[in-house]
Write an enzyme that holds these catalytic residues in place. Structure first.
Site, PDB file in Angstrom:
ATOM      1  N   TYR A   1       0.832  -1.210   0.000  1.00  0.00           N
ATOM      2  CA  TYR A   1       0.000   0.000   0.000  1.00  0.00           C
ATOM      3  C   TYR A   1       0.864   1.257   0.000  1.00  0.00           C
ATOM      4  CZ  TYR A   1      -4.061  -2.833   0.849  1.00  0.00           C
ATOM      5  OH  TYR A   1      -5.057  -3.743   0.706  1.00  0.00           O
TER       6      TYR A   1
ATOM      7  N   ASN B   1      10.567  -4.518  -5.273  1.00  0.00           N
ATOM      8  CA  ASN B   1       9.597  -5.381  -4.585  1.00  0.00           C
ATOM      9  C   ASN B   1       9.947  -6.843  -4.854  1.00  0.00           C
ATOM     10  OD1 ASN B   1       7.119  -5.500  -2.968  1.00  0.00           O
ATOM     11  ND2 ASN B   1       6.237  -6.511  -4.751  1.00  0.00           N
TER      12      ASN B   1
ATOM     13  N   VAL C   1      15.013  -7.173  -0.791  1.00  0.00           N
ATOM     14  CA  VAL C   1      15.930  -6.330  -0.018  1.00  0.00           C
ATOM     15  C   VAL C   1      16.554  -7.192   1.070  1.00  0.00           C
ATOM     16  CG1 VAL C   1      16.078  -4.321   1.510  1.00  0.00           C
ATOM     17  CG2 VAL C   1      14.487  -4.299  -0.437  1.00  0.00           C
TER      18      VAL C   1
ATOM     19  N   GLU D   1     -11.610 -11.866  10.940  1.00  0.00           N
ATOM     20  CA  GLU D   1     -11.981 -11.922   9.510  1.00  0.00           C
ATOM     21  C   GLU D   1     -11.685 -13.309   8.933  1.00  0.00           C
ATOM     22  OE1 GLU D   1     -10.207  -8.460   7.501  1.00  0.00           O
ATOM     23  OE2 GLU D   1     -12.195  -7.556   7.672  1.00  0.00           O
TER      24      GLU D   1
ATOM     25  N   ASP E   1       3.227  -0.059   7.670  1.00  0.00           N
ATOM     26  CA  ASP E   1       3.365  -0.838   8.906  1.00  0.00           C
ATOM     27  C   ASP E   1       4.731  -0.685   9.577  1.00  0.00           C
ATOM     28  OD1 ASP E   1       0.809  -1.706   8.467  1.00  0.00           O
ATOM     29  OD2 ASP E   1       1.306  -3.837   8.247  1.00  0.00           O
TER      30      ASP E   1
ATOM     31  N   ALA F   1      -3.970  -0.344   6.437  1.00  0.00           N
ATOM     32  CA  ALA F   1      -3.842   0.084   5.046  1.00  0.00           C
ATOM     33  C   ALA F   1      -4.272   1.548   4.924  1.00  0.00           C
ATOM     34  CB  ALA F   1      -4.718  -0.799   4.168  1.00  0.00           C
TER      35      ALA F   1
HETATM   36  P1  FAD Z   1       2.278  -4.226   2.737  1.00  0.00           P
HETATM   37  O1  FAD Z   1       1.019  -3.853   2.076  1.00  0.00           O
HETATM   38  O2  FAD Z   1       2.342  -5.499   3.493  1.00  0.00           O
HETATM   39  O3  FAD Z   1       3.425  -4.226   1.628  1.00  0.00           O
HETATM   40  C1  FAD Z   1       4.762  -4.572   1.888  1.00  0.00           C
HETATM   41  C2  FAD Z   1       5.412  -4.917   0.562  1.00  0.00           C
HETATM   42  O4  FAD Z   1       6.819  -5.079   0.758  1.00  0.00           O
HETATM   43  C3  FAD Z   1       4.900  -6.229  -0.054  1.00  0.00           C
HETATM   44  O5  FAD Z   1       4.664  -6.063  -1.424  1.00  0.00           O
HETATM   45  C4  FAD Z   1       6.059  -7.204   0.193  1.00  0.00           C
HETATM   46  O6  FAD Z   1       6.137  -8.223  -0.794  1.00  0.00           O
HETATM   47  C5  FAD Z   1       7.243  -6.262   0.100  1.00  0.00           C
HETATM   48  N1  FAD Z   1       8.427  -6.757   0.814  1.00  0.00           N
HETATM   49  C6  FAD Z   1       8.499  -7.202   2.087  1.00  0.00           C
HETATM   50  N2  FAD Z   1       9.753  -7.557   2.393  1.00  0.00           N
HETATM   51  C7  FAD Z   1      10.497  -7.330   1.291  1.00  0.00           C
HETATM   52  C8  FAD Z   1      11.867  -7.481   0.970  1.00  0.00           C
HETATM   53  N3  FAD Z   1      12.749  -7.937   1.879  1.00  0.00           N
HETATM   54  N4  FAD Z   1      12.294  -7.169  -0.266  1.00  0.00           N
HETATM   55  C9  FAD Z   1      11.417  -6.691  -1.201  1.00  0.00           C
HETATM   56  N5  FAD Z   1      10.110  -6.507  -0.962  1.00  0.00           N
HETATM   57  C10 FAD Z   1       9.654  -6.823   0.263  1.00  0.00           C
HETATM   58  N6  FAD Z   1      -5.971  -2.544   7.116  1.00  0.00           N
HETATM   59  C11 FAD Z   1      -7.029  -1.722   6.886  1.00  0.00           C
HETATM   60  O7  FAD Z   1      -6.881  -0.491   6.945  1.00  0.00           O
HETATM   61  N7  FAD Z   1      -8.267  -2.217   6.572  1.00  0.00           N
HETATM   62  C12 FAD Z   1      -8.498  -3.541   6.453  1.00  0.00           C
HETATM   63  O8  FAD Z   1      -9.619  -3.961   6.158  1.00  0.00           O
HETATM   64  C13 FAD Z   1      -7.414  -4.446   6.682  1.00  0.00           C
HETATM   65  N8  FAD Z   1      -7.606  -5.758   6.550  1.00  0.00           N
HETATM   66  C14 FAD Z   1      -6.545  -6.608   6.713  1.00  0.00           C
HETATM   67  C15 FAD Z   1      -6.766  -7.980   6.523  1.00  0.00           C
HETATM   68  C16 FAD Z   1      -5.719  -8.863   6.681  1.00  0.00           C
HETATM   69  C17 FAD Z   1      -5.960 -10.328   6.470  1.00  0.00           C
HETATM   70  C18 FAD Z   1      -4.415  -8.381   7.036  1.00  0.00           C
HETATM   71  C19 FAD Z   1      -3.260  -9.346   7.207  1.00  0.00           C
HETATM   72  C20 FAD Z   1      -4.193  -7.022   7.228  1.00  0.00           C
HETATM   73  C21 FAD Z   1      -5.258  -6.127   7.069  1.00  0.00           C
HETATM   74  N9  FAD Z   1      -5.084  -4.741   7.227  1.00  0.00           N
HETATM   75  C22 FAD Z   1      -6.133  -3.884   7.032  1.00  0.00           C
HETATM   76  C23 FAD Z   1      -3.746  -4.183   7.543  1.00  0.00           C
HETATM   77  C24 FAD Z   1      -3.072  -3.732   6.215  1.00  0.00           C
HETATM   78  O9  FAD Z   1      -3.093  -4.783   5.283  1.00  0.00           O
HETATM   79  C25 FAD Z   1      -1.634  -3.273   6.429  1.00  0.00           C
HETATM   80  O10 FAD Z   1      -1.614  -2.283   7.414  1.00  0.00           O
HETATM   81  C26 FAD Z   1      -1.060  -2.734   5.114  1.00  0.00           C
HETATM   82  O11 FAD Z   1      -0.919  -3.778   4.190  1.00  0.00           O
HETATM   83  C27 FAD Z   1       0.291  -2.045   5.342  1.00  0.00           C
HETATM   84  O12 FAD Z   1       0.790  -1.563   4.122  1.00  0.00           O
HETATM   85  P2  FAD Z   1       2.373  -1.552   3.855  1.00  0.00           P
HETATM   86  O13 FAD Z   1       2.588  -0.869   2.555  1.00  0.00           O
HETATM   87  O14 FAD Z   1       3.096  -1.058   5.055  1.00  0.00           O
HETATM   88  O15 FAD Z   1       2.765  -3.105   3.751  1.00  0.00           O
HETATM   89  P1  NAD Z   2      -3.771  -7.325  16.402  1.00  0.00           P
HETATM   90  O1  NAD Z   2      -2.563  -6.945  17.173  1.00  0.00           O
HETATM   91  O2  NAD Z   2      -4.766  -6.291  16.105  1.00  0.00           O
HETATM   92  O3  NAD Z   2      -4.516  -8.537  17.115  1.00  0.00           O
HETATM   93  C1  NAD Z   2      -3.810  -9.627  17.623  1.00  0.00           C
HETATM   94  C2  NAD Z   2      -4.638 -10.319  18.696  1.00  0.00           C
HETATM   95  O4  NAD Z   2      -3.938 -11.467  19.149  1.00  0.00           O
HETATM   96  C3  NAD Z   2      -4.881  -9.432  19.915  1.00  0.00           C
HETATM   97  O5  NAD Z   2      -6.251  -9.442  20.223  1.00  0.00           O
HETATM   98  C4  NAD Z   2      -4.040 -10.080  20.996  1.00  0.00           C
HETATM   99  O6  NAD Z   2      -4.582  -9.928  22.296  1.00  0.00           O
HETATM  100  C5  NAD Z   2      -4.038 -11.539  20.556  1.00  0.00           C
HETATM  101  N1  NAD Z   2      -2.905 -12.297  21.105  1.00  0.00           N
HETATM  102  C6  NAD Z   2      -1.624 -11.873  21.272  1.00  0.00           C
HETATM  103  N2  NAD Z   2      -0.880 -12.845  21.860  1.00  0.00           N
HETATM  104  C7  NAD Z   2      -1.701 -13.903  22.050  1.00  0.00           C
HETATM  105  C8  NAD Z   2      -1.518 -15.204  22.610  1.00  0.00           C
HETATM  106  N3  NAD Z   2      -0.342 -15.600  23.101  1.00  0.00           N
HETATM  107  N4  NAD Z   2      -2.570 -16.044  22.616  1.00  0.00           N
HETATM  108  C9  NAD Z   2      -3.774 -15.666  22.109  1.00  0.00           C
HETATM  109  N5  NAD Z   2      -4.005 -14.449  21.595  1.00  0.00           N
HETATM  110  C10 NAD Z   2      -2.980 -13.577  21.550  1.00  0.00           C
HETATM  111  O7  NAD Z   2      -3.207  -7.999  15.044  1.00  0.00           O
HETATM  112  P2  NAD Z   2      -3.979  -8.313  13.687  1.00  0.00           P
HETATM  113  O8  NAD Z   2      -5.357  -8.771  13.942  1.00  0.00           O
HETATM  114  O9  NAD Z   2      -3.060  -9.172  12.899  1.00  0.00           O
HETATM  115  O10 NAD Z   2      -4.058  -6.898  12.980  1.00  0.00           O
HETATM  116  C11 NAD Z   2      -2.847  -6.224  12.563  1.00  0.00           C
HETATM  117  C12 NAD Z   2      -3.205  -4.820  12.104  1.00  0.00           C
HETATM  118  O11 NAD Z   2      -3.987  -4.889  10.916  1.00  0.00           O
HETATM  119  C13 NAD Z   2      -4.030  -4.062  13.133  1.00  0.00           C
HETATM  120  O12 NAD Z   2      -3.642  -2.734  13.122  1.00  0.00           O
HETATM  121  C14 NAD Z   2      -5.442  -4.191  12.617  1.00  0.00           C
HETATM  122  O13 NAD Z   2      -6.244  -3.075  12.985  1.00  0.00           O
HETATM  123  C15 NAD Z   2      -5.222  -4.228  11.115  1.00  0.00           C
HETATM  124  N6  NAD Z   2      -6.310  -4.988  10.484  1.00  0.00           N
HETATM  125  C16 NAD Z   2      -7.444  -4.287  10.184  1.00  0.00           C
HETATM  126  C17 NAD Z   2      -8.506  -4.959   9.628  1.00  0.00           C
HETATM  127  C18 NAD Z   2      -9.758  -4.179   9.297  1.00  0.00           C
HETATM  128  O14 NAD Z   2      -9.769  -2.971   9.482  1.00  0.00           O
HETATM  129  N7  NAD Z   2     -10.782  -4.821   8.781  1.00  0.00           N
HETATM  130  C19 NAD Z   2      -8.425  -6.332   9.368  1.00  0.00           C
HETATM  131  C20 NAD Z   2      -7.266  -7.009   9.693  1.00  0.00           C
HETATM  132  C21 NAD Z   2      -6.205  -6.323  10.256  1.00  0.00           C
END
Ligand code: FAD
Ligand code: NAD
Length: 398
Positions: free
Chosen positions: A13, A37, A81, A169, A296, A313
């Site tokens: 992102y 990437n 990287v 989710e 992140d 994101a």
């Molecule tokens: P990323 O989007 O993870 O991108 C990192 C990039 O770096 C990737 O393309 C990866 O391949 C690349 N990369 C990593 N290491 C290397 C390396 N060593 N060399 C080269 N390239 C590399 N957030 C929301 O706001 N709303 C949501 O609904 C939401 N839903 C989520 C659902 C799930 C299942 C998960 C796991 C996360 C969700 N999040 C959500 C959190 C969100 O996805 C992250 O906060 C977001 O992706 C962060 O963006 P970023 O650019 O920092 O990293």
């Molecule tokens: P998180 O840190 O939000 O949640 C992790 C959960 O695991 C917490 O509730 C924590 O108490 C629990 N946990 C930690 N240690 C544990 C243990 N030993 N045993 C059992 N449970 C334990 O992490 P996430 O859900 O991966 O989310 C990462 C980021 O991505 C957050 O910022 C979240 O807001 C974002 N995200 C957003 C969405 C959305 O907006 N729809 C969806 C997915 C992720």
């Protein structure tokens, strides 16, 4: 005068939005922009819980990077990287090296395991296209294995560690997918168990209690069992051990217990907290005028509650938009035009599987089909930001 080199690490992102904005704002003779990437595609991390469960094909959650960039303006390097040398302003890649005048770190996160024994070795995590392909295949394999060893009911037990947004989710999707696998493999659905284990006293700690209750209710009705206030203390090849000593045998363990910044950043000698860099108001790493961090890997404190904003994101996109303006200012030598980053949190919406979701938009609580529709709109909006109507039509789910 030679062109200044802007090097962007990571095409998620933060990285893609930064590169896209820069290619529009900077003239070709002002800077050489390079994006590195790991893969030749950008993946939509916010959708990865679906291909992980097998409710959506992973191709829908990825887009070719060359389709997103003007390759005459941005050099795309597909490589990994390895390390960052801040003194020499060089980045070591697996297959080469890149130099920079201005560096953007947008490498995303890694699973946080808190040192829990056996987690890295024995649990899956939802973090990339390859990781979710692996989870989906493994789930199907467990059904196939069970058919050949019907005494092994643990093959049909699915443990999800952590009931944060990712965990919630994912169990929502899993609960939709497993009944279909039961039909495909002639398995009695009564034998299948999804157990979501959470250390905190509630699922989705910190989120609105009424919406948390709604979510747990929906998920329980779909067959999800919750173990709340129960930290996982060990993960073995056979299952998990909880803090109270209970052992749950399971063929699949997916860890969604939290994230930390990419370890490459802390190994570069940049000050971090759990791998995240506490950036200044212009998104620079402390002590480095030439290094910017978004997504992140960046940490920003919400002064109202004195806690970090969660890595999302939404934040990554907003940071990237702000950063692109700041990069234009530094490339043009106009420091007065640097803009302070001010997050504008629009809300949070989380899916609970097909047709169900919860969320807060502005100050309004939403749930059920309306929230599910809102989640789709948010996903489509992102496709629109990076690829306009054509990408919405090609990848959007309506
Ligand atoms: P990323 O989007 O993870 O991108 C990192 C990039 O770096 C990737 O393309 C990866 O391949 C690349 N990369 C990593 N290491 C290397 C390396 N060593 N060399 C080269 N390239 C590399 N957030 C929301 O706001 N709303 C949501 O609904 C939401 N839903 C989520 C659902 C799930 C299942 C998960 C796991 C996360 C969700 N999040 C959500 C959190 C969100 O996805 C992250 O906060 C977001 O992706 C962060 O963006 P970023 O650019 O920092 O990293
Ligand atoms: P998180 O840190 O939000 O949640 C992790 C959960 O695991 C917490 O509730 C924590 O108490 C629990 N946990 C930690 N240690 C544990 C243990 N030993 N045993 C059992 N449970 C334990 O992490 P996430 O859900 O991966 O989310 C990462 C980021 O991505 C957050 O910022 C979240 O807001 C974002 N995200 C957003 C969405 C959305 O907006 N729809 C969806 C997915 C992720």
């Amino acid at each position: 005068m030679s062109k200044q080199k802007v090097l962007i690490l990571g095409g998620g992102y933060g990285g893609i939005v930064t590169a896209q904005r820069l290619q529009k704002k900077l003239h070709y003779n002002e800077a050489e922009i390079t994006l590195v990437n790991k893969h030749d595609y950008h993946y939509i991390t916010t959708e990865l819980h679906q291909p992980a469960a097998g409710t959506m094909h992973h191709d829908r959650a990825r887009v070719d990077i060359n389709d997103l960039l003007n390759t005459k303006r941005v050099n795309f390097v597909q490589d990994t990287v390895v390390s960052i040398n801040t003194e020499e302003k060089k980045v070591q890649l697996e297959n080469g090296e890149q130099e920079y005048d201005h560096l953007v770190i947008s490498l995303g996160s890694e699973p946080e395991t808190f040192g829990i024994e056996g987690l890295k070795e024995n649990a899956f995590s939802i973090r990339s296209i390859n990781s979710v392909r692996y989870i989906r295949e493994h789930i199907e394999y467990m059904f196939a294995k069970y058919k050949n060893e019907p005494e092994r009911e643990d093959y049909l037990r699915f443990v999800v560690g952590g009931a944060g947004f990712t965990g919630i989710e994912f169990v929502g999707e899993l609960a939709d997918r497993l009944p279909k696998l039961c039909k495909e493999f002639d398995v009695d659905p009564e034998r299948v168990k999804i157990i979501n284990i959470e250390a905190a006293p509630t699922a989705l700690p910190g989120f609105d209690p009424e919406l948390v209750e709604y979510a747990m209710d929906v998920l329980r009705k779909k067959g999800v069992e919750f173990k709340i206030d129960t930290p996982i203390k060990e993960c073995t090849p056979e299952g998990v051990v909880l803090a109270d000593g209970e052992e749950i045998k399971a063929g699949t363990i997916v860890w969604t217990g939290g994230v930390r910044g990419n370890s490459i950043v802390e190994n570069a000698g940049i000050e971090t907290m759990r791998g995240r860099v506490k950036v200044d108001e212009y998104l620079r790493a402390p002590g480095f005028e030439d290094i910017f961090v978004v997504g992140d890997c960046a940490l920003i404190i919400n002064e109202e509650i004195n806690r970090p904003y969660p890595p999302t994101a939404q934040m990554a996109i907003q940071m990237a938009m702000n950063l692109s303006l700041n990069l234009v200012a530094v490339v043009r030598g106009q420091p007065k035009l640097l803009r302070q980053f001010q997050p504008e949190i629009k809300g949070t919406v989380a899916s609970l599987g097909k047709g169900e979701a919860i969320g807060i938009v502005g100050k309004k609580k939403i749930f059920g089909p309306i929230a599910s529709l809102m989640k789709k709109i948010i996903d489509l909006r992102y496709l629109f930001i990076i690829g306009g109507i054509p990408l919405v039509l090609r990848k959007g789910r309506f």
